[in-house]
Design a protein around this motif. Structure first.
Motif, PDB file in Angstrom:
ATOM      1  N   THR A  37       0.863  -1.173   0.000  1.00 48.96           N
ATOM      2  CA  THR A  37       0.000   0.000   0.000  1.00 48.96           C
ATOM      3  C   THR A  37       0.901   1.225   0.000  1.00 48.96           C
ATOM      4  O   THR A  37       1.780   1.346   0.860  1.00 48.96           O
ATOM      5  CB  THR A  37      -0.919   0.030   1.234  1.00 48.96           C
ATOM      6  N   THR A  38       0.714   2.089  -0.960  1.00 52.36           N
ATOM      7  CA  THR A  38       1.506   3.312  -1.056  1.00 52.36           C
ATOM      8  C   THR A  38       0.621   4.502  -0.723  1.00 52.36           C
ATOM      9  O   THR A  38      -0.519   4.585  -1.171  1.00 52.36           O
ATOM     10  CB  THR A  38       2.080   3.487  -2.477  1.00 52.36           C
ATOM     11  N   VAL A  39       1.153   5.411   0.080  1.00 50.31           N
ATOM     12  CA  VAL A  39       0.431   6.631   0.434  1.00 50.31           C
ATOM     13  C   VAL A  39       1.070   7.797  -0.304  1.00 50.31           C
ATOM     14  O   VAL A  39       2.294   7.958  -0.282  1.00 50.31           O
ATOM     15  CB  VAL A  39       0.474   6.893   1.956  1.00 50.31           C
ATOM     16  N   MET A  40       0.249   8.581  -0.977  1.00 52.33           N
ATOM     17  CA  MET A  40       0.716   9.787  -1.663  1.00 52.33           C
ATOM     18  C   MET A  40       0.147  11.012  -0.955  1.00 52.33           C
ATOM     19  O   MET A  40      -1.053  11.060  -0.670  1.00 52.33           O
ATOM     20  CB  MET A  40       0.276   9.765  -3.124  1.00 52.33           C
ATOM     21  N   LYS A  58       0.990  -4.008   3.496  1.00 48.45           N
ATOM     22  CA  LYS A  58       1.782  -3.191   4.402  1.00 48.45           C
ATOM     23  C   LYS A  58       2.127  -1.868   3.740  1.00 48.45           C
ATOM     24  O   LYS A  58       2.445  -1.817   2.561  1.00 48.45           O
ATOM     25  CB  LYS A  58       3.066  -3.946   4.756  1.00 48.45           C
ATOM     26  N   ILE A  59       2.053  -0.779   4.521  1.00 53.33           N
ATOM     27  CA  ILE A  59       2.397   0.547   3.985  1.00 53.33           C
ATOM     28  C   ILE A  59       3.917   0.685   4.014  1.00 53.33           C
ATOM     29  O   ILE A  59       4.524   0.811   5.075  1.00 53.33           O
ATOM     30  CB  ILE A  59       1.705   1.668   4.777  1.00 53.33           C
ATOM     31  N   GLU A  60       4.502   0.642   2.832  1.00 51.22           N
ATOM     32  CA  GLU A  60       5.956   0.630   2.710  1.00 51.22           C
ATOM     33  C   GLU A  60       6.547   2.016   2.485  1.00 51.22           C
ATOM     34  O   GLU A  60       7.688   2.277   2.853  1.00 51.22           O
ATOM     35  CB  GLU A  60       6.387  -0.278   1.552  1.00 51.22           C
ATOM     36  N   LYS A  61       5.780   2.891   1.859  1.00 52.21           N
ATOM     37  CA  LYS A  61       6.360   4.187   1.512  1.00 52.21           C
ATOM     38  C   LYS A  61       5.298   5.279   1.416  1.00 52.21           C
ATOM     39  O   LYS A  61       4.107   5.009   1.221  1.00 52.21           O
ATOM     40  CB  LYS A  61       7.130   4.086   0.200  1.00 52.21           C
ATOM     41  N   LEU A  62       5.767   6.498   1.542  1.00 58.31           N
ATOM     42  CA  LEU A  62       4.931   7.685   1.393  1.00 58.31           C
ATOM     43  C   LEU A  62       5.623   8.594   0.388  1.00 58.31           C
ATOM     44  O   LEU A  62       6.818   8.868   0.517  1.00 58.31           O
ATOM     45  CB  LEU A  62       4.752   8.381   2.743  1.00 58.31           C
ATOM     46  N   ILE A  63       4.886   9.034  -0.629  1.00 59.27           N
ATOM     47  CA  ILE A  63       5.457   9.850  -1.699  1.00 59.27           C
ATOM     48  C   ILE A  63       4.866  11.254  -1.637  1.00 59.27           C
ATOM     49  O   ILE A  63       3.644  11.427  -1.562  1.00 59.27           O
ATOM     50  CB  ILE A  63       5.174   9.237  -3.082  1.00 59.27           C
ATOM     51  N   LEU A  64       5.730  12.265  -1.664  1.00 58.46           N
ATOM     52  CA  LEU A  64       5.309  13.667  -1.584  1.00 58.46           C
ATOM     53  C   LEU A  64       5.276  14.303  -2.968  1.00 58.46           C
ATOM     54  O   LEU A  64       6.186  14.126  -3.771  1.00 58.46           O
ATOM     55  CB  LEU A  64       6.276  14.465  -0.701  1.00 58.46           C
ATOM     56  N   SER A  65       4.214  15.061  -3.232  1.00 61.80           N
ATOM     57  CA  SER A  65       4.123  15.821  -4.485  1.00 61.80           C
ATOM     58  C   SER A  65       3.430  17.147  -4.195  1.00 61.80           C
ATOM     59  O   SER A  65       3.090  17.459  -3.060  1.00 61.80           O
ATOM     60  CB  SER A  65       3.360  15.017  -5.543  1.00 61.80           C
ATOM     61  N   GLY A  66       3.202  17.921  -5.269  1.00 62.91           N
ATOM     62  CA  GLY A  66       2.618  19.247  -5.101  1.00 62.91           C
ATOM     63  C   GLY A  66       3.703  20.277  -4.826  1.00 62.91           C
ATOM     64  O   GLY A  66       4.816  19.938  -4.389  1.00 62.91           O
ATOM     65  N   GLY A  67       3.392  21.536  -5.064  1.00 62.59           N
ATOM     66  CA  GLY A  67       4.377  22.592  -4.856  1.00 62.59           C
ATOM     67  C   GLY A  67       4.907  22.642  -3.438  1.00 62.59           C
ATOM     68  O   GLY A  67       6.076  22.976  -3.207  1.00 62.59           O
TER      69      GLY A  67
END
Length: 364
Positions: free
Chosen positions: A194-197, A292-301
């Motif tokens: 599961t990836t969280v953005m 399992k939540i393995e990573k969190l990815i950041l985007s946006g200004g």
């Protein structure tokens, strides 16, 4: 490199304070792998009041800005008329619902009663779409992702695009466009994760959960680039313009600007961390994804804040990284388009990717 799909539509991201347009051309390299070639892009600031919390308040004035946006592309005028645009996440509904599996596969019809309980609008007031996700273990039931948008909202966006001289082909939620950009074909190799953005925009932050090739949950936080800038301006008694410059210059780096700006930003980030933790608990309690939540990815200004990924990694105990320009993205040497710009164009990029998909034009 072979031409695979010439651009017949472009991506248009409409925010409260900014418009962004991006044009891609799909090509295949000598190995047959798809590449996205940047043809053109444009951005323009909007005055307050034309778009408020995603709702179009003055279409006649807004169309003038859209025309100026297209007139002033980095690589000249954007002449394409077809458009794929995003609907505001705060005004749309994305629900995962479990329903009995039917013989003809039309489980969606059985959901209408459940939808009316969960969505604060009559179904007659909504445009609906659905995607079957997976069968529930032990059989008999199926999980369905339902997207709903108020008819008035969709009709207002359609009218705006048409009076701007454009042909709206698809309107989709911001989260779908963001996921397309950041994960691409991730389903091929991240099936059980599961990836969280976390997309930190000027007006709000989107928190998106993805698993098994689909969005499982999308939540909006009020923390944004503007709220952080406003907090700095108020605390330091300076203008918003000066506060924005300080935010960009200092970020969360303790070696820059001493301890003047960092504590102000951290105060706002504490609220964002709280929102993300709440979303994580909700995701777990509702069983919206077993992976399992393995990573969190950041985007946006807002993701351009220096050291932001380090802070969130420490607070959330989840590996956090800034989104990077996809490997399949190619830009001409004469056109400037860097990592910082990419983070702000993530939604427009995802919309432009869909714009070069053949099925948008009824082709296979």
């Amino acid at each position: 490199m072979l031409f695979d799909s010439i651009p017949r539509a472009f991506g248009l991201d409409i925010c409260d304070s900014k418009l962004r347009a991006l044009v891609l051309e799909r090509r295949r390299d000598w190995r047959g792998k798809i590449k996205y070639f940047l043809k053109n892009y444009s951005a323009i600031n909007l005055p307050a009041g034309l778009v408020v919390d995603g709702e179009i308040k003055d279409a006649e004035k807004l169309k003038i800005y859209i025309k100026n946006l297209l007139k002033n592309g980095v690589n000249g005028r954007i002449k394409i008329r077809g458009v794929i645009a995003a609907l505001p996440e705060t005004k749309t509904f994305l629900k995962e619902i479990t329903a009995p599996k039917t013989a003809n596969g039309d489980s969606f019809e059985l959901l209408k009663g459940e939808l009316e309980k969960q969505i604060p609008l009559s179904l007659d007031e909504l445009y609906l779409d659905s995607q079957e996700l997976e069968e529930v273990k032990n059989g008999g039931e199926v999980k369905i992702l339902v997207a709903a948008a108020p008819r008035g909202l969709v009709d207002s966006y359609t009218r705006l695009l048409e009076i701007s001289g454009l042909t709206p082909l698809v309107l989709e939620t911001e989260s779908l466009a963001i996921t397309r950009t950041l994960l691409g074909d991730a389903d091929d190799f991240m099936r059980d994760e599961t990836t969280v953005m976390v997309d930190i925009g000027a007006e709000r932050t989107g928190i998106i959960f993805w698993q098994n090739g689909s969005i499982r949950l999308s939540i909006t936080s009020p923390v944004s680039g503007k709220t952080i800038t406003a907090a700095i301006a108020k605390k330091e008694n300076i203008s918003l313009v000066e506060a924005e410059k300080l935010k960009i210059k200092c970020g969360l780096n303790p070696d820059k600007c001493g301890e003047i700006i960092r504590p102000i930003i951290m105060e706002n980030l504490e609220e964002l961390v709280k929102n993300i933790r709440s979303a994580l608990r909700f995701h777990q309690e509702r069983g919206l994804g077993a992976g399992k939540i393995e990573k969190l990815i950041l985007s946006g200004g807002g993701a351009n804040l220096e050291k932001l990924e380090n802070i969130l990694s420490q607070e959330l105990k989840i590996k956090t990284r800034q989104a990077t320009i996809p490997a399949e993205f190619i830009k001409p040497r004469f056109m400037a388009f860097n990592q910082e710009q990419f983070l702000s164009f993530v939604t427009a990029f995802g919309l432009a990717q869909r714009a070069v998909e053949d099925h948008v034009f009824g082709e296979k």
